[in-house]
Design an enzyme around this catalytic site. Structure first.
Site, mmCIF file in Angstrom:
data_model
loop_
_atom_site.group_PDB
_atom_site.id
_atom_site.type_symbol
_atom_site.label_atom_id
_atom_site.label_comp_id
_atom_site.label_asym_id
_atom_site.label_seq_id
_atom_site.Cartn_x
_atom_site.Cartn_y
_atom_site.Cartn_z
ATOM 1 N N CYS A 95 0.841 -1.185 0.000
ATOM 2 C CA CYS A 95 0.000 0.000 0.000
ATOM 3 C C CYS A 95 0.879 1.240 0.000
ATOM 4 O O CYS A 95 2.085 1.174 0.186
ATOM 5 C CB CYS A 95 -0.903 -0.007 1.223
ATOM 6 S SG CYS A 95 -1.848 -1.530 1.420
ATOM 7 N N HIS A 122 9.549 -30.205 -26.045
ATOM 8 C CA HIS A 122 9.394 -31.052 -24.865
ATOM 9 C C HIS A 122 8.090 -30.773 -24.123
ATOM 10 O O HIS A 122 8.008 -30.979 -22.913
ATOM 11 C CB HIS A 122 10.588 -30.856 -23.928
ATOM 12 C CG HIS A 122 11.886 -31.299 -24.510
ATOM 13 N ND1 HIS A 122 12.166 -32.611 -24.790
ATOM 14 C CD2 HIS A 122 12.971 -30.586 -24.899
ATOM 15 C CE1 HIS A 122 13.386 -32.708 -25.309
ATOM 16 N NE2 HIS A 122 13.890 -31.492 -25.391
#
Length: 603
Positions: free
Chosen positions: A2, A500
Site C-alpha cells: 500500500c 518437450h
C-alpha cells in the site's frame, strides 16, 4: 504494498495528501482515504476505488487541517470495500491509523481486543492497531507511549502512522516495510516512497527498522524502540518532480519506455574507463576471492538476474539466478567464495530482502543492485551498485530492466577481471557498444513497427516468446510484459524446450516471437521451423545481419547491429512496445494492471 503519505504543517493538508496519493497510486489502487486532525477531532474520508474517486468525494465533503494521513490500498486482508479502506479508527473515532505490510498476529490481537469489548468494522489486519492504541490510552498512557506499546505488540512487517485528536502531530514506525521522511521548507512529509512528496522537497531521511518518528509542524524526532534518540542522515534525492509526471504521454509506461536512452546512459556514465569497468562503490579486487555468484530476485528483476548469470557463465564464472521467494525458504549450498547478489528495483522487495538475509546468515557476502540509494537492500548488504534509472511509476517495469541489464553487464565484466586477474581482449568492444547503446535504443523507438504487429495479432489465442542464451530471459520478460498489461495469455520458453511439451499448444492462432542475438542461430532456426510446420506465425526479433532468421520467419522486428551480448536488451525494447500497443488496443489500464502493485513489500 500500500501507499502511505502524511503531511504535517501544510496550510492545506488534504491537498498535499491527495498529491502524494496520486504519486503513490502505483503502489495500490483498490481504495483510498485520508484522515485530518484539525483541533476539533479526527475526520476520516475514504472509499473503494481510485484516488480520483476519493478526490471527487472530498470536493463534496471537504476537510480542513494542517496535519493528516493518506493511504492508497492494495488488498491483502479483506476485499476492496469502503469499510476495508484506510485510515482505520478506534471505537471512539479519536485517532486514525494507516498501515502498509502484514500484521501476522492480527487474529490473536483481534480476539483479545474483542474480548475486551472493542468493536471492529473491517476485515483488515490493520484495524487492530487503532484499537490497541485505544486500549493503552484507556489505561492512562500518553499518545506516544500508547503508540509505542501498540507497535511492540505487532508481529510481521509494517509501516504504520497515526494521528490523534489531542496532538498536532504524526507518529510513525517501521519494521520490514519502507517509510521515508521528507524535510520540506513549509511542511514535513512521510511516505512509503519518495515520489509522494517530490513536488515539495528532495531532502529525505530513510527510516530504518525499529525507528519511531514523531513529527510536529515545527520539529521531528527519531527514536528507537526504547525511546532513545537516533541519528539518521538527510540525503538529497537527484530526482525532480518532472520525473514523476506523465507530461505529454498518455501513460507512464510509454514515457518510461521512451526514457530508456537516458536511463541507460546514466547507468553506464563514468563506469567505463579505458576498456575496463570502474564501479564507484567497489574497490579494485573486490571479487578476487569469488568462486561463484548467486543472484536472487523477483519478477522483471529475476529476468535481469538470469541475463546477468548468463553473462557470467559466458565468462567462465559459475553463476545461477534463483527466485528469491524460493531461495529464502530453501537456500542452495552456500560454499565459501560465493557472493550473493540481490537485484531489486526498489530495494524493498520483501522476498528479495528475505533471501539476502538468509544468505547473509549463512556467511555469504551480499551485494545489492538497486535503484534507490537509501533502500533497505542498499543499507543491509555489504555493498550496493546503483542502476541510476530514476523514478519509475508504471507498475510494469521497463526502463529499470534495461538499466539493470546494463549495470549487470558492467558487473559481469568487472567480476571476470577480478577473478581472472587480467583484462579481456573483448572488453573494449563490449564497453564501446554499451556507450552506443542509448543511441541504439533511440533507433528502435523511432523506427519500430510494433504498433502494426500489435494490430495484426490482437485476436490471437496466446503468444509465445522463445530465445536461447541471453535471449531466453528476454523471452520470459516479453511474455511477462504482455500478460501483465494486456491480460492476454503469454508464455516464454528456452527455444529448445518447445518440443518437450509446449509445442502441443502451438496453433495458427499462436504467434511465436523468436529473439535472435546472433549466438546459437542454427539452433534457433530449428525451433522456428518446428512451429512454422504447425502453422504458427513467427516474428523474429533480430539484428539485420541475421538474414537466415529473416528467411524462415514470417516477419521481423529489426534492431540495430551491436555487440551480441546487448542485442537482447534492444530486442526487449521492441517487445515492450509490442506489449504496450497490444494493451492500448484492448483499452487496458496500462499503468495500473489489475491485481498488481509496483513494489511488493510483503512475502
Amino acid at each position: 504494498m500500500c501507499g502511505i503519505t502524511a503531511a504535517v504543517g501544510a496550510d492545506d493538508a488534504v491537498s498535499t495528501l491527495l498529491t502524494g496519493l496520486q504519486n503513490l497510486e502505483y503502489r495500490g489502487y483498490d481504495s483510498a482515504g485520508v484522515a485530518v486532525a484539525n483541533g476539533d477531532g479526527v475526520e476520516v474520508v475514504k472509499r473503494e476505488g481510485q484516488v480520483d474517486d476519493l478526490e471527487a468525494l472530498l470536493s463534496r465533503r471537504p476537510l480542513v487541517g494542517r496535519v493528516g494521513l493518506g493511504h492508497t490500498r492494495w488488498s491483502t486482508h479483506g476485499a476492496p470495500t469502503n469499510a476495508n479502506a484506510h485510515p482505520h479508527t478506534d471505537c471512539y473515532g479519536d485517532l486514525a491509523v494507516v498501515h502498509n505490510g502484514i500484521i501476522e498476529n492480527h487474529a490473536t490481537l483481534r480476539e483479545r481486543l474483542q474480548s475486551a469489548g472493542h468493536t471492529f468494522t473491517s476485515e483488515t489486519d490493520t484495524e487492530v492497531v487503532p484499537h490497541l492504541v485505544e486500549e493503552y490510552l484507556d489505561s492512562g498512557a500518553s499518545v506516544e507511549t500508547a503508540f509505542r506499546l501498540a507497535v511492540d505488540d505487532l508481529s510481521g512487517s509494517y509501516a504504520v502512522a497515526l494521528v490523534h485528536e489531542d496532538e498536532e502531530a504524526v507518529y510513525a514506525a517501521r519494521e520490514g516495510s519502507p517509510l521515508v521522511f521528507g524535510r520540506g521548507t513549509e511542511a514535513y512529509h512521510l511516505a512509503s516512497d519518495v515520489p509522494a512528496f517530490l513536488e515539495f522537497t528532495d531532502d529525505v531521511v530513510y527510516l530504518e527498522d525499529g525507528d519511531v518518528i514523531r513529527v510536529t509542524p515545527s520539529s521531528y524526532e527519531i527514536t528507537d524502540t526504547e525511546g532513545s534518540p537516533v541519528e539518521r542522515p538527510i540525503e538529497s534525492i537527484d530526482w525532480n518532480s518532472e520525473d514523476v509526471e506523465k507530461g505529454a504521454f498518455d501513460h507512464y509506461m510509454r514515457k518510461e519506455i521512451d526514457e530508456q536512452p537516458t536511463a541507460i546512459a546514466q547507468a553506464v556514465r563514468g563506469r567505463t574507463d579505458g576498456g575496463a569497468v570502474a564501479l564507484e562503490s567497489l574497490p579494485d579486487g573486490a571479487f578476487a576471492d569469488v568462486d561463484r555468484v548467486q543472484f536472487v530476485a523477483c519478477g522483471t528483476s529475476y529476468h535481469a538476474a538470469l541475463y546477468g548469470a548468463q553473462l557470467l557463465r559466458d565468462r567462465g564464472v559459475p553463476a545461477r539466478a534463483f527466485l528469491a521467494s524460493e531461495y529464502a525458504m530453501t537456500a542452495p549450498p552456500t560454499e565459501a567464495g560465493t557472493v550473493l547478489v540481490g537485484v531489486t528495483q526498489s530495494g524493498e522487495t520483501a522476498d528479495t530482502l528475505a533471501a539476502l538475509r538468509r544468505g547473509a546468515s549463512e556467511g555469504l557476502r551480499t551485494l545489492a543492485v538497486t535503484n534507490v540509494v537509501g533502500s533497505t537492500a542498499a543499507r543491509e548488504c555489504d555493498a550496493a551498485v546503483l542502476i541510476r534509472a530514476g523514478p519509475e511509476i508504471g507498475v510494469a517495469a521497463t526502463k529499470t530492466f534495461s538499466s539493470q541489464v546494463a549495470t549487470l553487464t558492467l558487473l559481469a565484466e568487472r567480476i571476470r577481471r577480478d577473478v581472472r586477474g587480467d583484462h579481456s581482449d573483448s572488453a573494449p568492444a563490449l564497453l564501446s557498444a554499451l556507450d552506443r547503446l542509448p543511441d541504439d535504443v533511440e533507433s528502435v523507438l523511432s523506427e519500430t513497427r510494433a504498433p502494426s504487429f500489435a494490430r495484426r495479432y490482437d485476436d490471437s489465442d496466446a503468444y509465445f516468446f522463445v530465445g536461447r542464451g541471453t535471449a531466453h530471459p528476454v523471452a520470459l520478460e516479453g511474455a511477462l510484459k504482455l500478460k501483465e498489461i494486456s491480460y492476454e495469455h503469454a508464455e516464454g520458453f528456452p527455444a529448445g524446450e518447445l518440443k518437450h511439451g509446449p509445442l502441443a499448444l502451438v496453433t495458427p492462432s499462436t504467434p511465436v516471437f523468436a529473439v535472435c542475438t546472433g549466438a546459437h542461430t542454427e539452433k534457433l532456426l530449428g525451433s522456428i521451423e518446428e512451429v512454422s510446420a504447425r502453422g504458427a506465425p513467427v516474428v523474429a526479433v533480430a539484428p539485420r545481419s541475421e538474414k537466415s532468421v529473416a528467411e524462415v520467419a514470417d516477419d521481423v522486428l529489426w534492431v540495430p547491429e551491436t555487440h551480441p551480448e546487448l542485442v537482447g536488451l534492444l530486442a526487449n525494447v521492441q517487445l515492450q512496445l509490442l506489449s504496450y500497443h497490444t494493451a492500448t488496443l484492448l483499452d487496458r489500464p496500462v499503468d495500473k494492471p489489475r491485481n498488481l502493485a509496483k513494489s511488493v513489500t510483503v512475502e
